[in-house]
Design a protein around this motif. Structure first.
Motif, mmCIF file in Angstrom:
data_model
loop_
_atom_site.group_PDB
_atom_site.id
_atom_site.type_symbol
_atom_site.label_atom_id
_atom_site.label_comp_id
_atom_site.label_asym_id
_atom_site.label_seq_id
_atom_site.Cartn_x
_atom_site.Cartn_y
_atom_site.Cartn_z
ATOM 1 N N ILE A 33 0.844 -1.194 0.000
ATOM 2 C CA ILE A 33 0.000 0.000 0.000
ATOM 3 C C ILE A 33 0.878 1.243 0.000
ATOM 4 O O ILE A 33 1.674 1.453 0.911
ATOM 5 C CB ILE A 33 -0.938 0.014 1.223
ATOM 6 C CG1 ILE A 33 -1.809 -1.254 1.246
ATOM 7 C CG2 ILE A 33 -1.814 1.258 1.215
ATOM 8 C CD1 ILE A 33 -2.681 -1.373 2.480
ATOM 9 N N LEU A 34 0.734 2.062 -1.028
ATOM 10 C CA LEU A 34 1.481 3.313 -1.130
ATOM 11 C C LEU A 34 0.600 4.451 -0.607
ATOM 12 O O LEU A 34 -0.565 4.587 -0.999
ATOM 13 C CB LEU A 34 1.873 3.592 -2.581
ATOM 14 C CG LEU A 34 2.670 4.889 -2.834
ATOM 15 C CD1 LEU A 34 4.011 4.859 -2.121
ATOM 16 C CD2 LEU A 34 2.854 5.110 -4.340
ATOM 17 N N VAL A 35 1.162 5.257 0.275
ATOM 18 C CA VAL A 35 0.401 6.286 0.981
ATOM 19 C C VAL A 35 1.064 7.651 0.810
ATOM 20 O O VAL A 35 2.287 7.774 0.903
ATOM 21 C CB VAL A 35 0.300 5.946 2.486
ATOM 22 C CG1 VAL A 35 -0.473 7.024 3.232
ATOM 23 C CG2 VAL A 35 -0.337 4.576 2.685
ATOM 24 N N GLY A 72 -2.213 9.483 6.583
ATOM 25 C CA GLY A 72 -1.987 9.619 5.159
ATOM 26 C C GLY A 72 -3.224 9.260 4.355
ATOM 27 O O GLY A 72 -4.257 8.879 4.904
ATOM 28 N N ARG A 73 -3.083 9.385 3.037
ATOM 29 C CA ARG A 73 -4.170 9.036 2.129
ATOM 30 C C ARG A 73 -3.638 8.025 1.114
ATOM 31 O O ARG A 73 -2.547 8.202 0.563
ATOM 32 C CB ARG A 73 -4.688 10.291 1.420
ATOM 33 C CG ARG A 73 -6.064 10.111 0.800
ATOM 34 C CD ARG A 73 -6.623 11.419 0.276
ATOM 35 N NE ARG A 73 -6.863 12.420 1.295
ATOM 36 C CZ ARG A 73 -7.911 12.407 2.117
ATOM 37 N NH1 ARG A 73 -8.775 11.428 2.067
ATOM 38 N NH2 ARG A 73 -8.076 13.385 2.995
ATOM 39 N N LEU A 82 -7.639 -1.486 0.851
ATOM 40 C CA LEU A 82 -8.142 -0.116 0.916
ATOM 41 C C LEU A 82 -8.272 0.421 -0.499
ATOM 42 O O LEU A 82 -7.751 -0.176 -1.463
ATOM 43 C CB LEU A 82 -7.189 0.753 1.739
ATOM 44 C CG LEU A 82 -7.044 0.395 3.224
ATOM 45 C CD1 LEU A 82 -5.893 1.175 3.848
ATOM 46 C CD2 LEU A 82 -8.339 0.669 3.981
ATOM 47 N N GLN A 83 -8.944 1.551 -0.618
ATOM 48 C CA GLN A 83 -9.154 2.165 -1.924
ATOM 49 C C GLN A 83 -8.381 3.472 -2.020
ATOM 50 O O GLN A 83 -8.177 4.151 -1.005
ATOM 51 C CB GLN A 83 -10.646 2.439 -2.148
ATOM 52 C CG GLN A 83 -11.519 1.202 -2.140
ATOM 53 C CD GLN A 83 -11.129 0.220 -3.225
ATOM 54 O OE1 GLN A 83 -10.926 0.599 -4.385
ATOM 55 N NE2 GLN A 83 -11.011 -1.053 -2.855
ATOM 56 N N PRO A 84 -7.925 3.850 -3.225
ATOM 57 C CA PRO A 84 -7.274 5.153 -3.376
ATOM 58 C C PRO A 84 -8.158 6.263 -2.813
ATOM 59 O O PRO A 84 -9.366 6.294 -3.040
ATOM 60 C CB PRO A 84 -7.096 5.283 -4.887
ATOM 61 C CG PRO A 84 -6.983 3.861 -5.366
ATOM 62 C CD PRO A 84 -7.933 3.084 -4.487
ATOM 63 N N GLY A 85 -7.540 7.158 -2.038
ATOM 64 C CA GLY A 85 -8.268 8.230 -1.402
ATOM 65 C C GLY A 85 -8.659 7.949 0.032
ATOM 66 O O GLY A 85 -9.019 8.869 0.767
ATOM 67 N N ASP A 86 -8.598 6.671 0.453
ATOM 68 C CA ASP A 86 -8.951 6.335 1.830
ATOM 69 C C ASP A 86 -7.958 6.946 2.803
ATOM 70 O O ASP A 86 -6.753 7.008 2.536
ATOM 71 C CB ASP A 86 -8.961 4.815 2.040
ATOM 72 C CG ASP A 86 -10.210 4.147 1.482
ATOM 73 O OD1 ASP A 86 -11.124 4.859 1.037
ATOM 74 O OD2 ASP A 86 -10.255 2.895 1.493
ATOM 75 N N LEU A 87 -8.471 7.367 3.947
ATOM 76 C CA LEU A 87 -7.630 7.870 5.033
ATOM 77 C C LEU A 87 -7.058 6.672 5.781
ATOM 78 O O LEU A 87 -7.774 5.713 6.079
ATOM 79 C CB LEU A 87 -8.480 8.727 5.961
ATOM 80 C CG LEU A 87 -7.795 9.795 6.812
ATOM 81 C CD1 LEU A 87 -7.120 10.826 5.925
ATOM 82 C CD2 LEU A 87 -8.826 10.461 7.713
#
Length: 351
Positions: A33-35, A72-73, A82-87
């Protein structure tokens, strides 16, 4: 992308704090997961690392990227967790590689051999960089409404663990606690009081400050604020959460608890101080009143999830009031310089 900004130190070298403008992108080995970093909170552990008193470098280098109170997001998550944009926040501690009996079942907060690693503290790069990576099992999703305060999740997880263990101990017998005393109105103490108020308990908070935001923050919880020594309090608490680490306060709260009371020590003392104290009287009181004194530190995944739920239920304005300074990354030196009025200082990666 290419490189990121990162706040780091040379581990063990006092006052080596620096901002790197060309730190390497986070390695894929760190997690799928890239944040994108939004902020990191700053606490006493960070100050100890900067002073060279604490902190272990990442393997193969003498450096340690700072930051363990993350927010992060999500930029990308090929696992679909998780989905892109999730906190999101990253869990700080990782289990030891042996693993010990506790780490083997996900209770790395109770590691028995000390070989755990920790982001921004011990052998793992921290979150004080523009982008970071995390493994799915160490990624905690947050309510989108917590965008401004989600970096409080890490200290809240520490408090959630303390409450979890208090309640487990309490159920050794019939247990109907009513009164809680929290000593220390820093972030941990105030968050401990928040979780006590969410449990419907009568809450008292003790701190030395007689001005500034602390009394009002306590009052906003419906709790009572005290600025007197412990032995002058006219209460007999069923539960004490000690968050100062001050030796005198630690000893005094052990004597203050009600019969069958529980005292959780959540503050870390610096050591090196001695004082006259009647240990025999303390022993007699603890034994004859069936009291329990225990220490609590860190948190496992269950506690992080409980903390996320607690923050989602809390008043956002109250949580925001805990953050007394928000400093852009360019002002990192100012952010990491404590002042007497600080409760929680945040390093802002979006400014």
């Amino acid at each position: 992308m290419g490189s990121v900004r990162a706040v780091s130190v040379t581990a063990g070298v006092p006052n080596s704090l620096r901002l790197e403008d060309d730190h390497p992108e986070p390695a894929t080995e760190e997690g799928a997961i890239l944040v994108e970093a939004l902020a990191v909170g700053i606490c006493g552990t960070d100050h100890e690392i900067i002073a060279g008193e604490f902190g272990i470098a990442q393997p193969g280098t003498d450096s340690l990227v700072m930051g363990h109170e993350s927010l992060g997001r999500v930029l990308e998550d090929p696992t679909g967790t998780l989905q892109p944009g999730d906190l999101v926040a990253g869990i700080v501690r990782h289990p030891d590689p042996v693993p010990c009996t506790n780490c083997a079942v996900g209770e790395w907060d109770m590691c028995r051999n000390g070989q755990y690693t920790e982001h921004g503290i011990k052998m793992l790069p921290g979150f004080a960089r523009d982008r970071w990576r995390v493994q799915p099992r160490f990624a905690v999703g947050l309510d989108p409404a917590l965008t401004d305060v989600g970096m409080l999740l890490e200290p809240t997880s520490v408090v959630a663990k303390a409450w979890d263990h208090i309640e487990r101990i309490g159920h050794r017998a019939e247990w109907k606690p009513q009164t809680v005393l929290v000593t220390g109105a820093g972030p941990v103490g105030l968050l401990a009081a928040l979780l006590a108020s969410q449990r419907g308990l009568v809450v008292h908070v003790l701190d030395r400050a007689t001005s500034g935001p602390k009394p009002e923050l306590v009052a906003a919880l419906g709790a009572t604020y005290h600025a007197v020594p412990v032995n002058q309090l006219d209460i007999e608490p069923d539960i004490v959460i000690e968050a100062t680490g001050a030796p005198r306060v630690v000893l005094d709260v052990m004597c203050k608890a009600a019969p069958t009371g529980i005292v959780c020590l959540a503050g870390v003392s610096s050591g090196g101080r001695t004082m006259d104290f009647d240990a025999g009287a303390l022993n007699r009181a603890l034994v004859l009143e069936n009291n329990v004194v225990f220490g609590s530190v860190n948190a496992n995944r269950r506690h992080w999830d409980l903390a996320a739920q607690a923050l989602a239920r809390a008043d956002r304005a109250w949580l925001g009031s805990l953050i007394t300074r928000r400093v852009p990354v360019s002002g990192y030196a100012e952010a990491y310089t404590p002042t007497s009025d600080d409760i929680k200082v945040v390093l802002d990666f979006t400014a």
